[in-house]
Design a protein around this motif. Structure first.
Motif, PDB file in Angstrom:
ATOM      1  N   ARG A  66      39.461  39.394  39.440  1.00  0.00           N
ATOM      2  CA  ARG A  66      39.208  37.989  39.084  1.00  0.00           C
ATOM      3  C   ARG A  66      39.913  37.002  40.016  1.00  0.00           C
ATOM      4  O   ARG A  66      39.425  35.898  40.236  1.00  0.00           O
ATOM      5  CB  ARG A  66      39.665  37.729  37.652  1.00  0.00           C
ATOM      6  N   PHE A  67      41.069  37.398  40.523  1.00  0.00           N
ATOM      7  CA  PHE A  67      41.869  36.489  41.354  1.00  0.00           C
ATOM      8  C   PHE A  67      41.871  36.981  42.802  1.00  0.00           C
ATOM      9  O   PHE A  67      41.789  38.186  43.061  1.00  0.00           O
ATOM     10  CB  PHE A  67      43.311  36.441  40.868  1.00  0.00           C
ATOM     11  N   THR A  68      41.989  36.038  43.735  1.00  0.00           N
ATOM     12  CA  THR A  68      42.081  36.368  45.146  1.00  0.00           C
ATOM     13  C   THR A  68      43.233  35.590  45.762  1.00  0.00           C
ATOM     14  O   THR A  68      43.303  34.365  45.634  1.00  0.00           O
ATOM     15  CB  THR A  68      40.785  36.013  45.888  1.00  0.00           C
ATOM     16  N   ILE A  69      44.120  36.328  46.438  1.00  0.00           N
ATOM     17  CA  ILE A  69      45.225  35.683  47.134  1.00  0.00           C
ATOM     18  C   ILE A  69      44.897  35.629  48.626  1.00  0.00           C
ATOM     19  O   ILE A  69      44.294  36.555  49.180  1.00  0.00           O
ATOM     20  CB  ILE A  69      46.558  36.419  46.883  1.00  0.00           C
ATOM     21  N   SER A  70      45.270  34.534  49.261  1.00  0.00           N
ATOM     22  CA  SER A  70      45.055  34.382  50.702  1.00  0.00           C
ATOM     23  C   SER A  70      46.188  33.517  51.263  1.00  0.00           C
ATOM     24  O   SER A  70      46.950  32.908  50.494  1.00  0.00           O
ATOM     25  CB  SER A  70      43.695  33.744  50.985  1.00  0.00           C
TER      26      SER A  70
END
Length: 120
Positions: A66-70
Motif C-alpha cells: 500500500r505504501f511506497t518510499i522514495s
C-alpha cells in the motif's frame, strides 16, 4: 546542526491517499538511510518503511502493498506515498535518518512528526 522537517499529514477518508515529505538540512556531509516510523496512542513506535542511499526499500508489514518510499538524494528528501489508507493507519508519522555531519560524526536524527488521521 541538522534538522529533519516532515510534512504532508492530514485528515483523509478511508481508501484515500497521502504523500508525506521529509527534508534534511544543516551541516550535512552525507545522508545515509532514511525512513518513516509511526506511533499511535498507547502503542509502540513501529517501522513503516526505510530506504538506503541506493534506493533499496524495506517495508514494515503494515505498509507492504500500500505504501511506497522514495528519496531524492539531491534534495536530501524522503517521501512516503500512502494509498488505500485505513483507520488503523492513524498515527503520528516520524521521519528518521542516519546523517554524517561536517565534523565527521554520524548520528540518528528524528523529525518532529506529522499527524495522519484516517476517518470518515
Amino acid at each position: 546542526q541538522v534538522q529533519l522537517v516532515d510534512s504532508g499529514g492530514g485528515l483523509v477518508q478511508p481508501g484515500g491517499s497521502l504523500r508525506l515529505s521529509c527534508a534534511a538540512s544543516g551541516t550535512i556531509l552525507r545522508v545515509n538511510d532514511m525512513g518513516w516510523y509511526r506511533q499511535a496512542p498507547g502503542k509502540e513506535r513501529e517501522l513503516v518503511a526505510r530506504i538506503t542511499t541506493n534506493g533499496r526499500p524495506t517495508y514494515g508489514d503494515s505498509a507492504k502493498g500500500r505504501f511506497t518510499i522514495s528519496r531524492d538524494n539531491a534534495k536530501n528528501t524522503v517521501y512516503l506515498t500512502m494509498n488505500s489508507l485505513k483507520p488503523e493507519d492513524t498515527a503520528v508519522y516520524l521521519c528518521n535518518s542516519d546523517i554524517m555531519t561536517t565534523d565527521w560524526r554520524t548520528l540518528d536524527y528524528w523529525g518532529q512528526g506529522t499527524q495522519v488521521t484516517v476517518s470518515s
